[in-house]
Design a protein around this motif. Structure first.
Motif, PDB file in Angstrom:
ATOM      1  N   GLN A 140       0.826  -1.201   0.000  1.00  0.00           N
ATOM      2  CA  GLN A 140       0.000   0.000   0.000  1.00  0.00           C
ATOM      3  C   GLN A 140       0.866   1.259   0.000  1.00  0.00           C
ATOM      4  O   GLN A 140       0.563   2.232  -0.707  1.00  0.00           O
ATOM      5  CB  GLN A 140      -0.941   0.001   1.203  1.00  0.00           C
ATOM      6  N   LEU A 141       1.927   1.243   0.763  1.00  0.00           N
ATOM      7  CA  LEU A 141       2.835   2.397   0.795  1.00  0.00           C
ATOM      8  C   LEU A 141       3.446   2.646  -0.583  1.00  0.00           C
ATOM      9  O   LEU A 141       3.563   3.802  -1.024  1.00  0.00           O
ATOM     10  CB  LEU A 141       3.935   2.156   1.828  1.00  0.00           C
ATOM     11  N   GLU A 142       3.834   1.594  -1.293  1.00  0.00           N
ATOM     12  CA  GLU A 142       4.393   1.757  -2.636  1.00  0.00           C
ATOM     13  C   GLU A 142       3.397   2.451  -3.558  1.00  0.00           C
ATOM     14  O   GLU A 142       3.767   3.303  -4.376  1.00  0.00           O
ATOM     15  CB  GLU A 142       4.780   0.390  -3.208  1.00  0.00           C
ATOM     16  N   SER A 153      -6.515   9.262   1.035  1.00  0.00           N
ATOM     17  CA  SER A 153      -7.327   8.814   2.160  1.00  0.00           C
ATOM     18  C   SER A 153      -7.237   7.297   2.244  1.00  0.00           C
ATOM     19  O   SER A 153      -7.376   6.602   1.243  1.00  0.00           O
ATOM     20  CB  SER A 153      -8.791   9.235   1.992  1.00  0.00           C
ATOM     21  N   GLN A 154      -7.001   6.818   3.449  1.00  0.00           N
ATOM     22  CA  GLN A 154      -6.852   5.377   3.674  1.00  0.00           C
ATOM     23  C   GLN A 154      -8.106   4.830   4.346  1.00  0.00           C
ATOM     24  O   GLN A 154      -8.626   5.424   5.291  1.00  0.00           O
ATOM     25  CB  GLN A 154      -5.635   5.121   4.568  1.00  0.00           C
ATOM     26  N   GLY A 155      -8.592   3.692   3.856  1.00  0.00           N
ATOM     27  CA  GLY A 155      -9.787   3.091   4.427  1.00  0.00           C
ATOM     28  C   GLY A 155      -9.537   1.680   4.914  1.00  0.00           C
ATOM     29  O   GLY A 155      -9.572   0.735   4.125  1.00  0.00           O
ATOM     30  N   GLU A 210      -5.058   0.476  21.657  1.00  0.00           N
ATOM     31  CA  GLU A 210      -4.464  -0.640  20.921  1.00  0.00           C
ATOM     32  C   GLU A 210      -4.502  -0.375  19.418  1.00  0.00           C
ATOM     33  O   GLU A 210      -3.504  -0.619  18.708  1.00  0.00           O
ATOM     34  CB  GLU A 210      -5.210  -1.933  21.256  1.00  0.00           C
ATOM     35  N   ILE A 211      -5.617   0.128  18.924  1.00  0.00           N
ATOM     36  CA  ILE A 211      -5.714   0.411  17.492  1.00  0.00           C
ATOM     37  C   ILE A 211      -4.781   1.548  17.112  1.00  0.00           C
ATOM     38  O   ILE A 211      -4.152   1.514  16.045  1.00  0.00           O
ATOM     39  CB  ILE A 211      -7.172   0.724  17.106  1.00  0.00           C
ATOM     40  N   ARG A 212      -4.677   2.566  17.947  1.00  0.00           N
ATOM     41  CA  ARG A 212      -3.720   3.650  17.680  1.00  0.00           C
ATOM     42  C   ARG A 212      -2.332   3.082  17.474  1.00  0.00           C
ATOM     43  O   ARG A 212      -1.616   3.456  16.524  1.00  0.00           O
ATOM     44  CB  ARG A 212      -3.721   4.638  18.842  1.00  0.00           C
ATOM     45  N   ASP A 213      -1.906   2.174  18.342  1.00  0.00           N
ATOM     46  CA  ASP A 213      -0.562   1.598  18.227  1.00  0.00           C
ATOM     47  C   ASP A 213      -0.435   0.761  16.958  1.00  0.00           C
ATOM     48  O   ASP A 213       0.618   0.764  16.297  1.00  0.00           O
ATOM     49  CB  ASP A 213      -0.248   0.758  19.461  1.00  0.00           C
ATOM     50  N   MET A 214      -1.499   0.021  16.585  1.00  0.00           N
ATOM     51  CA  MET A 214      -1.469  -0.753  15.338  1.00  0.00           C
ATOM     52  C   MET A 214      -1.293   0.176  14.133  1.00  0.00           C
ATOM     53  O   MET A 214      -0.528  -0.115  13.203  1.00  0.00           O
ATOM     54  CB  MET A 214      -2.760  -1.560  15.180  1.00  0.00           C
ATOM     55  N   LEU A 215      -2.014   1.289  14.137  1.00  0.00           N
ATOM     56  CA  LEU A 215      -1.929   2.226  13.024  1.00  0.00           C
ATOM     57  C   LEU A 215      -0.562   2.894  12.970  1.00  0.00           C
ATOM     58  O   LEU A 215       0.002   3.096  11.888  1.00  0.00           O
ATOM     59  CB  LEU A 215      -3.033   3.270  13.139  1.00  0.00           C
ATOM     60  N   HIS A 216      -0.015   3.239  14.108  1.00  0.00           N
ATOM     61  CA  HIS A 216       1.313   3.873  14.120  1.00  0.00           C
ATOM     62  C   HIS A 216       2.393   2.920  13.615  1.00  0.00           C
ATOM     63  O   HIS A 216       3.455   3.367  13.161  1.00  0.00           O
ATOM     64  CB  HIS A 216       1.644   4.350  15.517  1.00  0.00           C
ATOM     65  N   ALA A 217       2.117   1.606  13.683  1.00  0.00           N
ATOM     66  CA  ALA A 217       3.070   0.626  13.164  1.00  0.00           C
ATOM     67  C   ALA A 217       2.837   0.312  11.692  1.00  0.00           C
ATOM     68  O   ALA A 217       3.607  -0.442  11.090  1.00  0.00           O
ATOM     69  CB  ALA A 217       2.973  -0.664  13.983  1.00  0.00           C
ATOM     70  N   HIS A 218       1.798   0.899  11.088  1.00  0.00           N
ATOM     71  CA  HIS A 218       1.409   0.616   9.703  1.00  0.00           C
ATOM     72  C   HIS A 218       2.155   1.571   8.776  1.00  0.00           C
ATOM     73  O   HIS A 218       1.992   2.787   8.850  1.00  0.00           O
ATOM     74  CB  HIS A 218      -0.103   0.807   9.568  1.00  0.00           C
ATOM     75  N   ALA A 219       2.964   1.022   7.869  1.00  0.00           N
ATOM     76  CA  ALA A 219       3.853   1.844   7.042  1.00  0.00           C
ATOM     77  C   ALA A 219       3.090   2.856   6.197  1.00  0.00           C
ATOM     78  O   ALA A 219       3.523   4.009   6.061  1.00  0.00           O
ATOM     79  CB  ALA A 219       4.706   0.942   6.146  1.00  0.00           C
ATOM     80  N   PHE A 276      -0.044   4.072   6.745  1.00  0.00           N
ATOM     81  CA  PHE A 276      -0.733   5.043   7.592  1.00  0.00           C
ATOM     82  C   PHE A 276       0.208   6.161   8.028  1.00  0.00           C
ATOM     83  O   PHE A 276      -0.212   7.310   8.179  1.00  0.00           O
ATOM     84  CB  PHE A 276      -1.307   4.341   8.827  1.00  0.00           C
ATOM     85  N   ARG A 277       1.452   5.849   8.180  1.00  0.00           N
ATOM     86  CA  ARG A 277       2.409   6.858   8.653  1.00  0.00           C
ATOM     87  C   ARG A 277       2.627   7.976   7.630  1.00  0.00           C
ATOM     88  O   ARG A 277       3.220   8.997   7.970  1.00  0.00           O
ATOM     89  CB  ARG A 277       3.742   6.195   9.005  1.00  0.00           C
TER      90      ARG A 277
END
Length: 340
Positions: free
Chosen positions: A218-220, A238-240, A289-298, A300-301
């Motif tokens: 997704q990042l690519e 926008s990410q869904g 918990e979801i915040r931390d998952m999103l912050h680890a998502h390449a 989303f960053r």
């Protein structure tokens, strides 16, 4: 990544608008009430999926038109309208009309290519022209020209008492800047960027390289879109993802949510089918918990707008709980502030 210095700027939600075949009005009313709730909670946008020959919203433009008369601020979008089902000129007329009714709040998302289940629906859609219909990006370019206000006929004329325009009417000048392309491949991401559109990236992408990590793929695509866009890094994405916070959920709701995510998890472990379709796991947990998952998502960053997808098959009260937790807990945890 959204941080205190760079907070999440736009928060939206996406719904399929399910209904019972024997009582479709109730399901459509539920969708309108959810949109009204989203406005009260301060969401920036509400998005509708398209579903054809199914028990979800088949005419988002009609539902959005109704929603314009029951809301005043929240933006309304489609994620996405498959153009293989549409005549581009007629769709441009519909979108412009709803945009005028909404006061400029429409955010239509679109995609090109053959409709889903094309072999099944083609003869119902185009009994005489299925083999000659242009389902490529050319169909999308026709739509862009119509929305932009390009001349589509020889000229504006008056015939007797009738005045005729040479472009789609009504014309809504700002609508062209609020069109989104829903893409899951590098080709579609690049095409959307080259045509100056906004980009919707969802929980489904196609793995075209060596990586089978969803976030990396997704990042690519996000980077390919921005590399091709005239606005570069400032181009809107926008990410869904499917996000289900459980902060205020009952034990019964939590059990339902986790069972839903577990049932869908196997498809996320490796690419599916000949096109190597990849699905993102549903994110279930507390807002922290979801915040931390999103912050680890390449991916989303690198974005500051989201339209979190509501699960397909839950009850109205479940959606109320999920949206309330997103707006009051998860959004603020990501630095977002509700609209006034």
């Amino acid at each position: 990544m959204p941080t205190p210095d760079k907070p999440l700027r736009k928060l939206g939600f996406l719904t399929i608008g399910l209904f019972d075949e024997d009582d479709p009005a109730a399901g459509h009313e539920s969708t309108l009430r959810i949109i009204e709730l989203g406005e009260r909670l301060g969401f920036d946008s509400a998005w509708l999926r398209h579903r054809h020959f199914q028990f979800g919203i088949s005419s988002p433009v009609a539902v959005m038109a109704a929603a314009t008369q029951r809301t005043r601020r929240i933006e309304l979008g489609t994620a996405v309208t498959p153009l293989g089902w549409e005549n581009p000129v007629r769709l441009a007329e519909d979108w412009a009309t709803v945009d005028v009714l909404s006061g400029g709040r429409l955010n239509p998302g679109l995609s090109a290519g053959p409709p889903m289940r094309w072999d099944v629906v083609r003869d119902a859609l185009y009994p005489d022209t299925a083999d000659t219909e242009d389902l490529s990006y050319g169909r999308a370019e026709r739509l862009l020209a119509a929305v932009r206000g390009d001349a589509l006929t020889d000229g504006a004329v008056t015939e007797g008492f009738e005045a005729y325009s040479n472009r789609v009417q009504p014309h809504s000048p700002g609508l062209i800047d609020r069109l989104w392309y829903g893409g899951g491949s590098l080709r579609s991401a690049t095409w959307a960027g080259e045509h100056g559109m906004n980009f919707l990236t969802s929980s489904v992408v196609f793995a075209e390289g060596e990586s089978t990590d969803f976030a990396t793929v997704q990042l690519e695509q996000v980077r390919a879109f921005r590399a091709a866009h005239p606005a570069g890094a400032a181009a809107r994405v926008s990410q869904g993802l499917v996000v289900i916070p459980t902060d205020s959920a009952s034990p019964e709701q939590i059990a339902t949510y986790r069972a839903y995510a577990e049932k869908r998890l196997p498809r996320t472990r490796e690419p599916q089918g000949p096109r190597r379709m990849m699905f993102a796991p549903d994110l279930v947990g507390t807002s922290e918990e979801i915040r931390d998952m999103l912050h680890a998502h390449a991916a989303f960053r690198e974005i500051d707008e989201v339209a979190f997808a509501l699960p397909f098959s839950f009850a109205h009260d479940d959606y109320v709980q999920i949206l309330t937790d997103i707006a009051t807990r998860l959004g603020p945890a990501l630095g977002w502030r509700p609209a006034s």
